[in-house]
Structures are given as C-alpha cells and as structure tokens.
Scaffold this motif. Structure first.
Motif, PDB file in Angstrom:
ATOM      1  N   CYS A   1     -11.714   7.722 -10.421  1.00  0.00           N
ATOM      2  CA  CYS A   1     -12.944   7.128  -9.882  1.00  0.00           C
ATOM      3  C   CYS A   1     -13.471   6.144 -10.925  1.00  0.00           C
ATOM      4  N   PRO A   2     -13.957   4.974 -10.509  1.00  0.00           N
ATOM      5  CA  PRO A   2     -14.340   3.958 -11.508  1.00  0.00           C
ATOM      6  C   PRO A   2     -15.538   4.330 -12.353  1.00  0.00           C
ATOM      7  N   ARG A   3     -16.419   5.196 -11.861  1.00  0.00           N
ATOM      8  CA  ARG A   3     -17.620   5.555 -12.614  1.00  0.00           C
ATOM      9  C   ARG A   3     -17.828   7.056 -12.575  1.00  0.00           C
ATOM     10  N   PRO A   4     -18.498   7.613 -13.576  1.00  0.00           N
ATOM     11  CA  PRO A   4     -18.789   9.058 -13.553  1.00  0.00           C
ATOM     12  C   PRO A   4     -19.940   9.409 -12.622  1.00  0.00           C
ATOM     13  N   PHE A   5     -20.554   8.424 -11.983  1.00  0.00           N
ATOM     14  CA  PHE A   5     -21.641   8.687 -11.046  1.00  0.00           C
ATOM     15  C   PHE A   5     -21.607   7.620  -9.962  1.00  0.00           C
ATOM     16  N   ILE A   6     -22.130   7.963  -8.797  1.00  0.00           N
ATOM     17  CA  ILE A   6     -22.333   7.000  -7.719  1.00  0.00           C
ATOM     18  C   ILE A   6     -23.670   7.319  -7.054  1.00  0.00           C
TER      19      ILE A   6
ATOM     20  N   ALA B   1     -11.591   4.435  -4.883  1.00  0.00           N
ATOM     21  CA  ALA B   1     -11.015   5.527  -5.660  1.00  0.00           C
ATOM     22  C   ALA B   1      -9.517   5.618  -5.363  1.00  0.00           C
ATOM     23  N   LYS B   2      -8.840   6.430  -6.161  1.00  0.00           N
ATOM     24  CA  LYS B   2      -7.385   6.558  -6.007  1.00  0.00           C
ATOM     25  C   LYS B   2      -6.965   7.975  -6.342  1.00  0.00           C
TER      26      LYS B   2
ATOM     27  N   ASN C   1       6.120  12.631 -21.818  1.00  0.00           N
ATOM     28  CA  ASN C   1       7.522  12.457 -22.233  1.00  0.00           C
ATOM     29  C   ASN C   1       8.496  12.769 -21.093  1.00  0.00           C
ATOM     30  N   LYS C   2       8.055  12.546 -19.869  1.00  0.00           N
ATOM     31  CA  LYS C   2       8.902  12.740 -18.697  1.00  0.00           C
ATOM     32  C   LYS C   2       8.837  11.502 -17.825  1.00  0.00           C
ATOM     33  N   SER C   3       9.816  11.351 -16.951  1.00  0.00           N
ATOM     34  CA  SER C   3       9.859  10.232 -16.022  1.00  0.00           C
ATOM     35  C   SER C   3       9.457  10.737 -14.638  1.00  0.00           C
ATOM     36  N   TYR C   4       8.499  10.036 -13.995  1.00  0.00           N
ATOM     37  CA  TYR C   4       7.958  10.464 -12.714  1.00  0.00           C
ATOM     38  C   TYR C   4       8.114   9.366 -11.666  1.00  0.00           C
ATOM     39  N   THR C   5       8.145   9.813 -10.424  1.00  0.00           N
ATOM     40  CA  THR C   5       7.933   8.934  -9.275  1.00  0.00           C
ATOM     41  C   THR C   5       6.518   9.211  -8.773  1.00  0.00           C
ATOM     42  N   VAL C   6       5.723   8.146  -8.626  1.00  0.00           N
ATOM     43  CA  VAL C   6       4.302   8.288  -8.340  1.00  0.00           C
ATOM     44  C   VAL C   6       4.005   7.679  -6.969  1.00  0.00           C
ATOM     45  N   TYR C   7       3.315   8.464  -6.121  1.00  0.00           N
ATOM     46  CA  TYR C   7       2.825   7.999  -4.823  1.00  0.00           C
ATOM     47  C   TYR C   7       1.301   7.941  -4.900  1.00  0.00           C
ATOM     48  N   SER C   8       0.730   6.760  -4.635  1.00  0.00           N
ATOM     49  CA  SER C   8      -0.709   6.552  -4.799  1.00  0.00           C
ATOM     50  C   SER C   8      -1.352   6.156  -3.473  1.00  0.00           C
ATOM     51  N   TRP C   9      -2.549   6.709  -3.250  1.00  0.00           N
ATOM     52  CA  TRP C   9      -3.353   6.383  -2.079  1.00  0.00           C
ATOM     53  C   TRP C   9      -4.689   5.818  -2.537  1.00  0.00           C
ATOM     54  N   ASP C  10      -5.052   4.629  -2.061  1.00  0.00           N
ATOM     55  CA  ASP C  10      -6.372   4.053  -2.302  1.00  0.00           C
ATOM     56  C   ASP C  10      -7.282   4.412  -1.137  1.00  0.00           C
ATOM     57  N   PHE C  11      -8.531   4.755  -1.438  1.00  0.00           N
ATOM     58  CA  PHE C  11      -9.469   5.121  -0.390  1.00  0.00           C
ATOM     59  C   PHE C  11     -10.883   4.830  -0.866  1.00  0.00           C
ATOM     60  N   GLY C  12     -11.804   4.834   0.074  1.00  0.00           N
ATOM     61  CA  GLY C  12     -13.208   4.653  -0.249  1.00  0.00           C
ATOM     62  C   GLY C  12     -13.922   5.986  -0.336  1.00  0.00           C
ATOM     63  N   LEU C  13     -14.657   6.207  -1.430  1.00  0.00           N
ATOM     64  CA  LEU C  13     -15.374   7.459  -1.671  1.00  0.00           C
ATOM     65  C   LEU C  13     -16.868   7.179  -1.573  1.00  0.00           C
TER      66      LEU C  13
ATOM     67  N   SER D   1      -4.995  18.919  -8.164  1.00  0.00           N
ATOM     68  CA  SER D   1      -5.557  18.109  -9.238  1.00  0.00           C
ATOM     69  C   SER D   1      -6.598  18.922 -10.001  1.00  0.00           C
ATOM     70  N   GLU D   2      -6.962  18.423 -11.153  1.00  0.00           N
ATOM     71  CA  GLU D   2      -8.043  19.053 -11.905  1.00  0.00           C
ATOM     72  C   GLU D   2      -9.367  18.814 -11.176  1.00  0.00           C
ATOM     73  N   SER D   3     -10.251  19.778 -11.239  1.00  0.00           N
ATOM     74  CA  SER D   3     -11.566  19.619 -10.620  1.00  0.00           C
ATOM     75  C   SER D   3     -12.408  18.649 -11.452  1.00  0.00           C
ATOM     76  N   THR D   4     -12.974  17.646 -10.793  1.00  0.00           N
ATOM     77  CA  THR D   4     -13.747  16.600 -11.461  1.00  0.00           C
ATOM     78  C   THR D   4     -15.209  16.711 -11.056  1.00  0.00           C
ATOM     79  N   ASP D   5     -16.102  16.566 -12.047  1.00  0.00           N
ATOM     80  CA  ASP D   5     -17.538  16.570 -11.786  1.00  0.00           C
ATOM     81  C   ASP D   5     -18.018  15.124 -11.650  1.00  0.00           C
ATOM     82  N   LEU D   6     -18.612  14.811 -10.507  1.00  0.00           N
ATOM     83  CA  LEU D   6     -19.207  13.497 -10.259  1.00  0.00           C
ATOM     84  C   LEU D   6     -20.671  13.690  -9.897  1.00  0.00           C
TER      85      LEU D   6
END
Length: 596
Positions: free
Chosen positions: A156-161, A169-170, A213-225, A275-280
């Motif tokens: 998320c671009p900011r710690p608050f909205i 967000a992504k 130190n590992k190689s990953y394949t990443v799938y990303s979703w953009d969305f509006g929060l 994912s880890e729980s994030t406080d916004l």
C-alpha cells in the motif's frame, strides 16, 4: 486322526471366544511414556479386556493437556498360555501445554450397556532439555523455510488513508521455482472488514525474481483499496494453490514440497498461502473548513462541461456533459448537483468511467444530464460548482465549470379549433354495397363482408403468448442457474458435506459429524453473505457476518450455540449417546434452511 483333532480344536476355540463375551470385563489406563518433556508427546491408552465392543463416554478435560481426537482404536484376539483373550484398545495422543504433574481422575464409560470405571492415571511433564530445544529450533526453522516456499505480499503506498479515499494497492503471490505448482486454485481474498476493494482481474507475471536467496515466479494483482471504517484496521490476504508432493509421508516437513516427485508421480495437495497482517489507519475527513457542497469526492481532480446543442426549441432536450478527470475515488464518485433554476428541468444523470479498470483510481468519470429548457429566449446554463478533498495536501478545493449560452426558440403552438356554438351530430357512416353480400337467394338480412380477424383481440391469442413467454422465462432461468459455476460448486460442496455428516451419524462418529456440520455452517454463511473464501472463516467472523447481514438475534444465538457444541465436541467429545448427536444433526438442518 490329526485332521479330526484339529477340527475339534478349532470348534472349541470358536466357542471359547464366543463365551468371552460373557466373561468379566477389566479396564486399564496408562500413559506411555508416563514422564515426558514439554516439547514431546505421550499416549493415553485405555485397554478393555474381555470385549471387542467400543466404549461410549468422554475423556475428562484436564487443563494443560490436549487430547487429540479421534483416537486410534485396535481390536485383537489371541491365546495367552493357551487361554483365549480378546481386547479393545483406545489411544489418545496427548500434547502438554505447560510443565507439572497432571492427574486424570477415575471416570466411567459404558461397554455392552454396562458402566465401568477407568482407573486414575498420572503424567509428569518436565521442562525441555537441550535436545528438545535444538529440535524445537529446527522445527521453527523448517516452518520458516516452508513460509518462504510460497507467500503473499501486500503493498500500500501509505500507512494511512482517509475514509472514502481510494488508493492503488497491489498483492503479489511468490512461488518458489522449485515448488511443483499445478495451478492457482483461488486468487487472493481479503481478510478484514475495514476496507473495500475492486475486483481482481488478470495478474501480471514476472519470472526469476530474487528474494531470500531464492528464485521466484511472481503473480501480481493491482486493485483499488478504499477505506470503509475509521480507526486502526488490519488487512491480510489468503490464497490456495495445488502442488504435487511425494507419497512419502515421513518427510521432515509437514508438507514435503521441497523436491519434485520422481517423473511427476505423487499426489496433489492444497496449500494455503497467506500474507502478513498489516495495520492501516483509516482517518476521518477533516471537518475544519469543509465546504457545505462537499459530497465525498477525494483525490487530485479537474472538471469540464459541454452541451451537445446551443439552439433548441422549448421542451427539446439538451445533453449536458460533466467530466471529472485525474486521480480519485471514481468507484464511489458522487454525481455533482446541477442547480439551474426554474428555467430548466434536469433529469437524473447517466455515468461512465474510462481509465484504469483494475484500480478505478486514475482516469475520467463522465456524468450526462438531460436538461430541458422551459422558456424561450437567449438563456444561460449557469456554472456548476464542484468541491473535492486533496488527501496529499489535506485541503479542500472548489472548482466551477463555464457557463453555456443557449438560444431557445418558441416553437410551434397548437391551437384549439373554434366551436360553432352547438354540438354537431356526426353523420352515420354509409356502408358500401361492395362490402356486403347476400346470404340467400331470397330476401333476408344483409351482413358485413368477410374480413381477416385481428389476432390481439382474441383471448386464445393472448393465452398462447403467455404460455410461450412462461416457457421462455423458465428456460432462461434454468440456463442462468446452470451457467453459474461458482454456485454449482458451492452446491456440490454442500451435498458432499451433508453426505459426510450422514455417514458419521450412521457410524456413531461424533467427531466426524461435528466437523462436517461446522464446515457446512461456514459454507452456508459464506454463500448467504457472499464470501468467496468461506472455509477460512472463524467462528467470530461468522457471527460478525450474520450481524451485518441482518439476521434475527434468535437465529444468531442458535448458530453461536451450535458452533460452541461443535468446538467442544471435536476434542474427546462431550456427547453421551447417539440421541444427542441425532438431535444436533436435525437441529442443524433446521438452522441451515433458515440461513438463506
């Protein structure tokens, strides 16, 4: 002669085992081992001598000890010193939660409709030794390594909205390249009620991304929060993937995902990725200096307006286009209010969005109004005021469109014809002789000529039309009902869980029954409250969803009590007899019918 003695011996053995059903029944109870350290487990074993029938009862609840359910069972028959013996064993895996000496008091159960007492047993739990600490550290490291195999990352671009603000967000799904993933079974789903989000579309894929130190394949979703509730809010995401694993269940990890099965053979398992729980923080929009015409637009915006025609007649419609562009909460953008006075009539707007469909945060929103002039002359559509809040600068801004001149012609007028002072009687319509024919050679009654009947004046015509319309609607509803794969999958899961519950009821398996009932309640609440990830709902979340959906308190209390029964009965059980589980099963069916 030897064969004859062998047959007699087998017959006597058979009658001996049969008679054991009437022999005295003895019960033993032990912990194996009786002394363990905190990081190890013991087995609470109950042995019933003289019967192969399973006992009915509940293990006492001991604070600090966790009894695994269901227990392992074993029936055996043997000869001991030439004496036949049969026995029934019941084994519970016990894990301690703290150190100390724990006593399981004597308790009773029923065997062959008679009560027997289980002797008292004692388990000593010692503090962990150095070997236990090393093993625990290895286990924690293995769990940490397992988390790095597949995980979700939320950005998320900011710690608050602000409340009502939409930010881009992504969420990204990281899959280790050595992990044999077969498919993504469920795209990331949000956990937390403090935010709303746009639908996730197709992801973008990146390969050979280095992390840990590992190689990953990443799938990303953009969305509006968008912020929905004021205060500190937690947000996290869960997903499900399918992986191929080895058939060797003695892997050092709980799931052996660290090596691809030989030539692709093995079994498929589902792996939950979180994912880890994030406080916004969701902040309220400032009340200071808030304009009276502020309707909730948030972002960095600009406006413009236009009309499709500058010369019309009185009563002719004019299309007034109001365009809002920039960065903002377009998913919840309110329409502006057009205060044009008494010279115009304004209809409700139609709106459309063009821009980033994933986030709906960048682009332009168009509002089209139908404006009808009510007076003739050279009149003016006045400027329209629009106010928005800029979250970066935390200020309100007011914008105004340009005025539009409109020439309105009077148009043609309809005049009422003058009356000659008296009511004229219409002359009767004369029928042409060409439209008549004689029905008989002799003089008789003349009738109108034969003409084609008008279909819509016939009752039969409308009955046929109604039948065909009803058939069309039925076919359309059937197609729509069958064409919803998500709804069909949910129904299939419900039928499967109902079958499991009935099997458990048939085999007198309380643990299996309560587990199936709890999973079915989760699924039904998820369907009723439109939750895609119903299997991950906790009891607290289920109750919260029912309150938000507006169900009656009486029904919610029944669901709470039923979930409590299921939770208490899963470990060692609290059910005495089959009548209680049958009544619980019937009661659950009634509750499920009301959860629509």
């Amino acid at each position: 002669m030897y064969q004859k003695h062998k047959i007699i011996f087998l017959v006597l053995s058979f009658f001996s085992f049969g008679c054991l059903g009437y022999a005295e029944i003895k019960v033993e109870a032990t912990f194996e081992p009786a002394t363990i350290t905190l990081s190890n487990a013991s087995v609470y074993k109950i042995v019933v001598h003289g019967s192969q029938q399973g006992p009915v009862g509940s293990v006492p609840h001991i604070e600090g000890l966790n009894f695994a359910s269901p227990p392992r069972t074993l029936r055996s028959a043997s000869f001991i010193n030439g004496v036949p013996s049969i026995r029934f064993e019941l084994s519970f895996t016990v894990t301690p939660a703290k150190t100390g000496t724990f006593t399981v008091p004597a308790w009773t159960f029923e065997v062959e409709q008679k009560s027997y007492q289980v002797p008292q047993t004692v388990l000593k739990v010692l503090p962990p030794n150095q070997e236990d600490k090393i093993r625990q550290a290895q286990k924690q490291q293995q769990q940490q390594d397992l988390k790095q195999v597949a995980f979700l990352e939320f950005i998320c671009p900011r710690p608050f909205i602000f409340l009502g603000e939409t930010v881009p967000a992504k969420v990204s799904l990281y899959l280790w390249d050595r992990l044999p993933v077969t498919r993504i079974e469920q795209i990331p789903a949000k956990t937390g009620f403090g935010f709303s989000m746009t639908d996730l579309g197709q992801p973008t894929e990146q390969r050979n991304v280095r992390k840990f130190n590992k190689s990953y394949t990443v799938y990303s979703w953009d969305f509006g929060l968008t912020g929905a509730l004021i205060g500190k809010q937690k947000i996290s995401f869960d997903s499900m993937i399918r992986v191929r694993v080895k058939n060797n269940r003695n892997s050092p990890f709980s799931n052996p995902f660290f090596s691809d099965p030989f030539f692709g053979f093995g079994r498929e398992e589902g792996l939950k990725v979180s994912s880890e729980s994030t406080d916004l923080e969701v902040r309220p929009i400032p009340l200071e200096n808030r304009p009276s015409n502020f309707l909730g637009a948030i972002g960095d915006l600009s406006i413009s307006s236009a009309i499709d025609n500058n010369r019309v007649s009185v009563g002719d419609p004019v299309r007034y286009t109001f365009l809002i562009s920039g960065l903002g909460n377009f998913g919840a953008m309110p329409s502006p209010k057009l205060l044009l006075g008494d010279k115009f009539k304004v209809g409700p707007p139609a709106f459309s969005f063009e821009g980033n469909e994933n986030t709906k945060q960048q682009g332009s929103q168009t509002f089209e109004f139908i404006v009808t002039p009510l007076e003739a002359g050279l009149i003016e559509i006045p400027p329209v005021s629009f106010t928005y809040f800029n979250p970066e600068q935390e200020k309100y801004y007011a914008l105004n469109t340009n005025a539009h001149s409109l020439r309105v012609d009077p148009g043609e007028k309809w005049t009422v014809p003058e009356s000659n002072g008296y009511l004229s009687t219409p002359e009767p319509l004369m029928k042409s002789s060409q439209d008549l024919f004689q029905t008989d050679s002799e003089p008789g009654k003349w009738i109108d000529s034969l003409s084609t009947p008008i279909p819509y004046k016939s009752n039969i015509f409308w009955i046929i039309q109604f039948i065909f319309f009803a058939l069309f609607i039925s076919a359309l509803l059937t197609r729509l009902k069958k064409g919803n794969p998500r709804r069909e999958a949910q129904r299939q899961k419900e039928r499967l869980l109902e079958g499991k519950a009935r099997d458990a009821l048939k085999h007198k398996d309380p643990s299996g029954l309560y587990q199936a009932l709890r999973r079915r309640i989760r699924l039904r609440v998820g369907i009723a409250c439109n939750q895609s990830n119903a299997s991950a709902l906790s009891s607290t979340e289920i109750i919260t969803l029912l309150h938000k959906k507006g169900y009656k308190k009486e029904l919610i209390d029944e669901v709470v009590e039923l979930l409590k029964i299921c939770d208490e009965s899963e470990y060692a059980g609290t059910t005495n007899g089959s009548s209680n589980i049958e009544s619980t099963f019937k009661r659950t069916l009634i509750i499920l019918k009301r959860l629509k």
